[in-house]
Design a protein around this motif. Structure first.
Motif, short mmCIF file in Angstrom:
data_model
loop_
_atom_site.label_atom_id
_atom_site.label_comp_id
_atom_site.label_asym_id
_atom_site.label_seq_id
_atom_site.Cartn_x
_atom_site.Cartn_y
_atom_site.Cartn_z
N THR A 25 22.32 12.30 63.15
CA THR A 25 22.09 13.27 64.22
C THR A 25 21.30 14.46 63.71
O THR A 25 20.34 14.93 64.36
N PHE A 73 29.18 18.19 66.32
CA PHE A 73 27.82 18.70 66.33
C PHE A 73 27.53 19.38 67.67
O PHE A 73 26.96 20.49 67.72
N LEU A 131 26.68 11.77 61.26
CA LEU A 131 26.42 13.20 61.26
C LEU A 131 25.04 13.47 60.65
O LEU A 131 24.25 14.27 61.18
N TYR A 132 24.76 12.79 59.56
CA TYR A 132 23.44 12.94 58.93
C TYR A 132 22.35 12.42 59.86
O TYR A 132 21.28 13.01 59.98
N PRO A 191 29.99 21.03 60.53
CA PRO A 191 30.40 19.61 60.62
C PRO A 191 30.42 18.90 59.27
O PRO A 191 31.27 18.03 59.04
N THR A 247 28.97 14.31 51.53
CA THR A 247 28.77 14.96 52.83
C THR A 247 29.15 16.44 52.75
O THR A 247 28.45 17.30 53.30
N SER A 269 34.16 17.47 56.50
CA SER A 269 34.40 16.12 55.97
C SER A 269 35.43 16.11 54.85
O SER A 269 36.11 15.11 54.63
N SER A 288 31.57 12.72 65.10
CA SER A 288 30.49 13.52 64.52
C SER A 288 29.64 14.18 65.61
O SER A 288 29.26 15.35 65.49
N THR A 289 29.37 13.44 66.67
CA THR A 289 28.55 13.99 67.75
C THR A 289 29.30 15.10 68.49
O THR A 289 28.70 16.10 68.89
N TRP A 291 25.04 24.71 61.50
CA TRP A 291 24.90 23.27 61.29
C TRP A 291 25.74 22.78 60.11
O TRP A 291 26.04 21.59 60.00
N TYR A 327 31.62 8.80 60.27
CA TYR A 327 31.41 10.19 60.68
C TYR A 327 30.37 10.83 59.77
O TYR A 327 29.44 11.49 60.24
N ASP A 328 30.51 10.62 58.47
CA ASP A 328 29.55 11.17 57.51
C ASP A 328 28.15 10.62 57.76
O ASP A 328 27.16 11.36 57.76
#
Length: 446
Positions: A42, A180, A39-40, A200, A107, A204, A176-177, A197, A35-36
């Motif tokens: 994206t 987001f 997320l970065y 998300p 994160t 974490s 994560s998506t 932003w 997820y971390d």
């Protein structure tokens, strides 16, 4: 083999943890850590360019943002060596918890970071540092997670149980998506860029608590416990790895390059290309990617189970070979500009990816003896990520910009696929390997 023992490090007790609990703890932690990571990825494809890397040329700004994304992959082999060493010295379980904390805190800190407009060049510098810490933490995650499952699992179902952990990245990507995308829908474009932003990333810290709770409830791998009791731990596993398993390291790394490149083409580059070049809506692209990765995740344990019956090698050859043949039809469908064509292109790609990725968790661990297994799997997995994943979004963005067309994309991915296929063909089947055997010259290569 020279045996070494440690003073002051007690032998782990024989694990009594049910396999389903081990799988749940490893899978949940891997999902949270990925997820971390995603997320970065994206954010680097969609918003970090103007926030942290402003430039007059939008392509140059995007390239700088994607370069920061690649920093994690440089850190991952460092983490693999450090955590692999201690994973082979003090156990897989401890590494699972340390890596989760490092990634989660890094994160969370990204969510608090001032942007370029607030503190200038210090902002991207701090972002890159935190991205490095993400990569360092993840360097120890994958090997510890799949090994603690594989070393608990019954041999006849080792591929299946270890492969379940490989659903973790799919869950992490969807999670994560989804977060987001929800923020994109809830906030106005101005509010999202101003502060939305961050949400998300800040979430974490909650996920870290969940992962730690689950991982604290499992015990050490019984295979590793046997190694400790037998006094078979290496003083420096890294040196022992390259003394006894150099070809496994080389061929294993080559075999995984295509897997890494394909996933990050899917998760990062296709998102950037689909929105900036083709012109699809960001929200629509994210929904398509989530749907495709959900199908891929559901298929991973199916292919992992098939590898227990037919072998890791044949499934891996099929997955890489079919994915390589799909490169040109895939790019043609994407370039039609049709959402249906894009969906089919990515869905077929990720089905072939799952065929390869499902058996890989067990396949990697079976290449190495217990005393160097954590180090070996960590190095192979993370060095292949540098060569396959870290530079793929960056290289493809630069090649397409230079060529003014998409033809370099399938050419580049096909070349990587052929390389990986050759490496897999050089490996023999491993599904019947006894993980308790710590041989120094295993007959696993042709």
């Amino acid at each position: 083999m020279t045996n070494h023992t440690d003073v002051g490090i007690p032998a782990p007790t024989l694990a009594r943890t049910p396999i389903r609990h081990v799988v749940a703890a490893s899978l949940t932690g891997t999902a949270l850590e990925t997820y971390d990571l995603y997320l970065y990825g994206t954010a680097s494809a969609l918003i970090f360019a103007p926030l942290f890397f402003p430039a007059a040329d939008p392509t140059a700004s995007l390239l700088l943002s994607l370069s920061s994304f690649a920093v994690s992959f440089v850190a991952r082999p460092v983490g693999a060596i450090v955590f692999g060493h201690y994973g082979d010295r003090i156990g897989r379980r401890t590494i699972l918890m340390i890596s989760l904390v490092i990634m989660g805190l890094a994160t969370f800190a990204i969510g608090l970071l001032p942007t370029y407009s607030a503190i200038g060049a210090l902002a991207p510098a701090l972002l890159v540092l935190l991205r490095f810490l993400q990569g360092f933490g993840f360097g120890g995650e994958y090997s510890a997670a799949v090994l603690i499952i594989a070393e608990h699992a019954p041999p006849a179902k080792r591929g299946f149980y270890a492969g379940i952990n490989n659903i973790g990245p799919s869950i992490g990507f969807v999670l994560s998506t989804s977060v987001f995308l929800l923020c994109l829908l809830v906030f106005s474009p101005e509010d999202f860029l101003a502060w939305g932003w961050r949400i998300p990333f800040l979430l974490s810290i909650v996920l870290v608590g969940v992962g730690l709770y689950l991982r604290l409830r499992i015990e050490e791998s019984p295979v590793f416990a046997d190694t400790v009791r037998a006094g078979e731990r290496r003083r420096v596993p890294f040196f022992a790895l390259f003394r006894h398993y150099p070809r496994q390291v080389l061929l294993g790394t080559g075999a995984l390059i295509s897997m890494s490149a394909l996933f990050y083409f899917f998760s990062v580059y296709s998102l950037s290309y689909g929105t900036t070049v083709i012109g699809h809506d960001r929200g629509t692209m994210l929904i398509i990617l989530m749907a495709v990765i959900a199908v891929s995740g559901a298929l991973i344990p199916v292919f992992a189970r098939l590898s227990d019956r037919f072998g890791r090698r044949v499934l891996s050859i099929g997955g890489v070979g079919l994915a390589t043949l799909w490169m040109y039809p895939m790019m043609w469908l994407i370039d039609t500009g049709s959402l249906g064509g894009l969906t089919v292109a990515l869905l077929v790609l990720m089905i072939f990816f799952s065929m390869f990725y499902g058996p890989m968790a067990a396949f990697l661990g079976e290449l190495f003896g217990t005393s160097v297994r954590s180090t070996g799997v960590g190095i192979v997995f993370n060095f292949s990520a540098i060569l396959g994943a870290a530079i793929t979004p960056l290289v493809l963005t630069a090649l397409v910009a230079a060529a003014g067309a998409s033809w370099p994309v399938p050419l580049y991915l096909t070349a990587i696929g052929v390389l990986s296929l050759c490496c897999i063909l050089a490996l023999r089947e491993t599904k019947d390997v006894d993980l308790r055997m710590d041989h120094t010259a295993p007959p696993q290569l042709s």
